[in-house]
Write a protein that holds these residues in place. Structure first.
Motif, PDB file in Angstrom:
ATOM      1  N   ALA A   1       0.836  -1.209   0.000  1.00 57.87           N
ATOM      2  CA  ALA A   1       0.000   0.000   0.000  1.00 57.87           C
ATOM      3  C   ALA A   1       0.864   1.249   0.000  1.00 57.87           C
ATOM      4  O   ALA A   1       0.575   2.217  -0.718  1.00 57.87           O
ATOM      5  N   PHE A   2       1.954   1.217   0.772  1.00 55.29           N
ATOM      6  CA  PHE A   2       2.836   2.382   0.877  1.00 55.29           C
ATOM      7  C   PHE A   2       3.418   2.757  -0.487  1.00 55.29           C
ATOM      8  O   PHE A   2       3.552   3.939  -0.817  1.00 55.29           O
ATOM      9  N   THR A   3       3.744   1.733  -1.286  1.00 59.60           N
ATOM     10  CA  THR A   3       4.328   1.980  -2.609  1.00 59.60           C
ATOM     11  C   THR A   3       3.392   2.841  -3.466  1.00 59.60           C
ATOM     12  O   THR A   3       3.821   3.786  -4.110  1.00 59.60           O
ATOM     13  N   ILE A   4       2.096   2.514  -3.453  1.00 56.78           N
ATOM     14  CA  ILE A   4       1.124   3.265  -4.265  1.00 56.78           C
ATOM     15  C   ILE A   4       0.950   4.687  -3.704  1.00 56.78           C
ATOM     16  O   ILE A   4       0.914   5.658  -4.456  1.00 56.78           O
TER      17      ILE A   4
ATOM     18  N   LEU B   1       3.042   6.400  -2.096  1.00 56.05           N
ATOM     19  CA  LEU B   1       4.271   7.128  -2.418  1.00 56.05           C
ATOM     20  C   LEU B   1       4.224   7.650  -3.862  1.00 56.05           C
ATOM     21  O   LEU B   1       4.577   8.807  -4.128  1.00 56.05           O
ATOM     22  N   VAL B   2       3.770   6.802  -4.778  1.00 56.34           N
ATOM     23  CA  VAL B   2       3.685   7.215  -6.191  1.00 56.34           C
ATOM     24  C   VAL B   2       2.734   8.402  -6.325  1.00 56.34           C
ATOM     25  O   VAL B   2       3.038   9.388  -6.990  1.00 56.34           O
ATOM     26  N   VAL B   3       1.554   8.297  -5.664  1.00 51.76           N
ATOM     27  CA  VAL B   3       0.567   9.382  -5.748  1.00 51.76           C
ATOM     28  C   VAL B   3       1.153  10.654  -5.119  1.00 51.76           C
ATOM     29  O   VAL B   3       1.020  11.748  -5.673  1.00 51.76           O
ATOM     30  N   GLY B   4       1.830  10.499  -3.987  1.00 49.31           N
ATOM     31  CA  GLY B   4       2.418  11.654  -3.313  1.00 49.31           C
ATOM     32  C   GLY B   4       3.452  12.350  -4.177  1.00 49.31           C
ATOM     33  O   GLY B   4       3.477  13.576  -4.274  1.00 49.31           O
ATOM     34  N   VAL B   5       4.280  11.577  -4.842  1.00 52.78           N
ATOM     35  CA  VAL B   5       5.358  12.146  -5.656  1.00 52.78           C
ATOM     36  C   VAL B   5       4.814  12.741  -6.956  1.00 52.78           C
ATOM     37  O   VAL B   5       5.237  13.814  -7.379  1.00 52.78           O
ATOM     38  N   THR B   6       3.863  12.054  -7.587  1.00 52.70           N
ATOM     39  CA  THR B   6       3.413  12.502  -8.911  1.00 52.70           C
ATOM     40  C   THR B   6       2.209  13.455  -8.877  1.00 52.70           C
ATOM     41  O   THR B   6       2.159  14.402  -9.636  1.00 52.70           O
ATOM     42  N   VAL B   7       1.232  13.188  -7.998  1.00 52.38           N
ATOM     43  CA  VAL B   7       0.046  14.064  -7.946  1.00 52.38           C
ATOM     44  C   VAL B   7       0.299  15.126  -6.866  1.00 52.38           C
ATOM     45  O   VAL B   7       0.745  16.218  -7.184  1.00 52.38           O
ATOM     46  N   ASN B   8       0.035  14.832  -5.642  1.00 48.68           N
ATOM     47  CA  ASN B   8       0.490  15.657  -4.512  1.00 48.68           C
ATOM     48  C   ASN B   8       0.260  14.905  -3.206  1.00 48.68           C
ATOM     49  O   ASN B   8      -0.543  13.964  -3.138  1.00 48.68           O
ATOM     50  N   TRP B   9       0.984  15.321  -2.182  1.00 48.54           N
ATOM     51  CA  TRP B   9       0.954  14.603  -0.911  1.00 48.54           C
ATOM     52  C   TRP B   9      -0.384  14.749  -0.203  1.00 48.54           C
ATOM     53  O   TRP B   9      -0.801  13.866   0.540  1.00 48.54           O
ATOM     54  N   ARG B  10      -1.049  15.890  -0.432  1.00 49.26           N
ATOM     55  CA  ARG B  10      -2.335  16.139   0.247  1.00 49.26           C
ATOM     56  C   ARG B  10      -3.356  15.070  -0.149  1.00 49.26           C
ATOM     57  O   ARG B  10      -3.986  14.432   0.702  1.00 49.26           O
ATOM     58  N   SER B  11      -3.506  14.853  -1.472  1.00 48.54           N
ATOM     59  CA  SER B  11      -4.479  13.860  -1.958  1.00 48.54           C
ATOM     60  C   SER B  11      -4.081  12.448  -1.529  1.00 48.54           C
ATOM     61  O   SER B  11      -4.937  11.638  -1.139  1.00 48.54           O
ATOM     62  N   ALA B  12      -2.772  12.184  -1.596  1.00 48.88           N
ATOM     63  CA  ALA B  12      -2.286  10.840  -1.237  1.00 48.88           C
ATOM     64  C   ALA B  12      -2.578  10.528   0.228  1.00 48.88           C
ATOM     65  O   ALA B  12      -3.103   9.448   0.556  1.00 48.88           O
ATOM     66  N   LEU B  13      -2.267  11.470   1.106  1.00 51.34           N
ATOM     67  CA  LEU B  13      -2.447  11.212   2.545  1.00 51.34           C
ATOM     68  C   LEU B  13      -3.920  11.199   2.939  1.00 51.34           C
ATOM     69  O   LEU B  13      -4.337  10.399   3.777  1.00 51.34           O
TER      70      LEU B  13
ATOM     71  N   ALA C   1      -5.265   7.845   1.952  1.00 49.59           N
ATOM     72  CA  ALA C   1      -4.791   6.799   2.879  1.00 49.59           C
ATOM     73  C   ALA C   1      -5.525   6.886   4.218  1.00 49.59           C
ATOM     74  O   ALA C   1      -5.932   5.857   4.785  1.00 49.59           O
ATOM     75  N   LEU C   2      -5.739   8.102   4.709  1.00 49.77           N
ATOM     76  CA  LEU C   2      -6.432   8.279   5.996  1.00 49.77           C
ATOM     77  C   LEU C   2      -7.896   7.835   5.905  1.00 49.77           C
ATOM     78  O   LEU C   2      -8.422   7.197   6.816  1.00 49.77           O
ATOM     79  N   ALA C   3      -8.550   8.188   4.773  1.00 46.21           N
ATOM     80  CA  ALA C   3      -9.957   7.801   4.586  1.00 46.21           C
ATOM     81  C   ALA C   3     -10.080   6.274   4.557  1.00 46.21           C
ATOM     82  O   ALA C   3     -11.009   5.695   5.145  1.00 46.21           O
ATOM     83  N   ALA C   4      -9.128   5.620   3.890  1.00 46.11           N
ATOM     84  CA  ALA C   4      -9.147   4.144   3.821  1.00 46.11           C
ATOM     85  C   ALA C   4      -8.917   3.549   5.207  1.00 46.11           C
ATOM     86  O   ALA C   4      -9.574   2.566   5.592  1.00 46.11           O
ATOM     87  N   ALA C   5      -7.988   4.146   5.964  1.00 40.93           N
ATOM     88  CA  ALA C   5      -7.711   3.639   7.316  1.00 40.93           C
ATOM     89  C   ALA C   5      -8.954   3.764   8.204  1.00 40.93           C
ATOM     90  O   ALA C   5      -9.264   2.855   8.984  1.00 40.93           O
ATOM     91  N   ALA C   6      -9.695   4.874   8.037  1.00 41.23           N
ATOM     92  CA  ALA C   6     -10.915   5.067   8.825  1.00 41.23           C
ATOM     93  C   ALA C   6     -11.970   4.024   8.442  1.00 41.23           C
ATOM     94  O   ALA C   6     -12.649   3.450   9.310  1.00 41.23           O
ATOM     95  N   THR C   7     -12.102   3.751   7.136  1.00 42.26           N
ATOM     96  CA  THR C   7     -13.059   2.738   6.666  1.00 42.26           C
ATOM     97  C   THR C   7     -12.723   1.377   7.266  1.00 42.26           C
ATOM     98  O   THR C   7     -13.595   0.636   7.727  1.00 42.26           O
TER      99      THR C   7
ATOM    100  N   LYS D   1      -8.087   3.486  -2.725  1.00 46.37           N
ATOM    101  CA  LYS D   1      -8.335   2.120  -3.216  1.00 46.37           C
ATOM    102  C   LYS D   1      -7.200   1.171  -2.818  1.00 46.37           C
ATOM    103  O   LYS D   1      -7.451   0.064  -2.331  1.00 46.37           O
ATOM    104  N   SER D   2      -5.969   1.627  -3.007  1.00 46.71           N
ATOM    105  CA  SER D   2      -4.845   0.716  -2.717  1.00 46.71           C
ATOM    106  C   SER D   2      -4.732   0.424  -1.222  1.00 46.71           C
ATOM    107  O   SER D   2      -4.537  -0.721  -0.823  1.00 46.71           O
ATOM    108  N   VAL D   3      -4.904   1.465  -0.390  1.00 42.97           N
ATOM    109  CA  VAL D   3      -4.808   1.241   1.063  1.00 42.97           C
ATOM    110  C   VAL D   3      -5.979   0.376   1.537  1.00 42.97           C
ATOM    111  O   VAL D   3      -5.806  -0.517   2.370  1.00 42.97           O
ATOM    112  N   LEU D   4      -7.169   0.606   0.960  1.00 42.17           N
ATOM    113  CA  LEU D   4      -8.339  -0.177   1.373  1.00 42.17           C
ATOM    114  C   LEU D   4      -8.188  -1.651   0.997  1.00 42.17           C
ATOM    115  O   LEU D   4      -8.446  -2.545   1.817  1.00 42.17           O
TER     116      LEU D   4
END
Lengths: 69, 274
Positions: free
Chosen positions: B20-23, B25-37, B40-46, B133-136
């Motif tokens: 999950a971390f790999t995906i 990381l990709v989103v954080g590096v290419t899109v932005n860290w705000r959306s990536a985190l 990940a947080l929303a998936a963790a809450a689910t 999706k990846s974290v979930l």
């Protein structure tokens, strides 16, 4: 259908393992519930271990000798 | 605190968290860290919601014997799947999981969509959903292990709650460790011995699955709980034998492939008469 396939892939993903474990559990249930088979109860544990190893060997053989690989 | 449950949960969760971390990381590096985190947080809450509701429901309403049989069987199927894949990877019949390659592949996909803008802090729905999706999906496996391990190790309702808490603690520690290491190195965690972890977890899940399925059907294992160690040794030994056998099979297949390759054709030159 898609949901069922997703659940199947998530938990099992391998028909040989699924059938092997399902058969083992069915036989154990029969031994446990039918009085005629009660003398076999002492061998239930051994049977379960052999069934688990058999399923693993079956599944690996299918992968190793599959023409799709 | 049930240490065996916590350890098994820790190892299994670590593998899933790396993926999950790999995906993320990709989103954080290419899109932005705000959306990536946020994803990940929303998936963790689910996931937390799922574990809390399902875990509590199972603890309160399902009789222990039925629970042990059903969960032992599920654990057995799940464990055999992991063990099979680890054996195939060790024997060379299946490619090893390469986090570096997955990272590069996802990076290329996102770049192809033209989503490169890591400097922008604007919320990006695509990045959020990809991370979610990846974290979930990876987290669902962790949740499954936490619930099944936590419940099966117990003998009464109180220790069932204790079991889930121990398993959840193991998973939480694994998550924190992976995030910490990942944040420090800021790279895909390719050096984590993923196949070894999967192999160990496969052995543990298969061992506990066999033990609890047997107990669900009234099997009285010799030496009681100590038999878990004997079972682990049996499966470990069988796995090493299977790896050696499959390596032989692979060698034979390679020899056959070489033998069946068509011989190089010799170019026949014709004399051209003027």
């Amino acid at each position: 259908m898609k949901v069922i396939k997703a659940i199947y892939n998530f938990i099992v993903g391998d028909m040989v393992i699924l059938i092997g474990v399902a058969l083992a559990v069915t036989v154990l249930a029969l031994i446990n519930n039918i009085s005629f088979l009660a003398p076999l109860k002492g061998f239930s544990g051994l049977f379960l271990i052999i069934a688990v190893l058999g399923s693993l060997v079956g599944s690996l053989s299918r992968e190793a000798f599959s023409s799709r690989r | 605190m049930q240490w065996v449950v916590a350890t098994a949960s820790f190892l299994a969760s670590a593998v899933e968290f790396v993926e999950a971390f790999t995906i993320v990381l990709v989103v954080g590096v290419t899109v932005n860290w705000r959306s990536a985190l946020l994803g990940a947080l929303a998936a963790a809450a689910t996931l937390a919601l799922l574990v809390a509701t399902l875990g509590v429901a199972l603890v309160q309403w399902v009789p222990l014997d039925i629970l042990r049989t059903v969960i032992g069987t599920l654990l057995l199927i799940f464990g055999l799947k992991w063990l099979k894949n680890a054996i195939l990877r060790y024997s060379g019949l299946k490619a090893r999981h390469d986090e570096e390659a997955i990272y590069e592949e996802n990076l290329a996909k996102i770049r192809a969509r033209g989503e490169v803008g890591a400097s922008s802090s604007r919320f990006d729905l695509f990045g959020f959903l990809l991370s979610y999706k990846s974290v979930l999906l990876e987290g669902l496996e962790v949740a499954f292990i936490v619930i099944t391990f936590g419940l099966s190790a117990a003998t009464d309702t109180v220790s069932r709650s204790n079991g889930i808490a121990s398993a959840a603690l193991g998973a939480l520690l694994a998550g924190l460790l992976i995030i910490l290491v990942g944040a420090l190195v800021r790279a895909p965690l390719a050096r984590v011995p993923e196949n070894t972890l999967k192999f160990v977890v496969g052995i543990m899940l298969t061992t506990f699955g066999t033990f609890w399925t047997g107990e669900g059907f009234g099997v009285e294992w010799p030496l009681s709980d100590v038999f878990l160690l004997i079972l682990a040794v049996i499966y470990l030994g069988a796995s090493f034998l299977l790896i050696a056998w499959l390596k032989q099979v692979k060698k034979q297949q390679q020899v056959l492939e070489i033998e069946h390759q068509p011989a190089p054709t010799t170019v026949q030159t014709q004399e051209v008469n003027p």
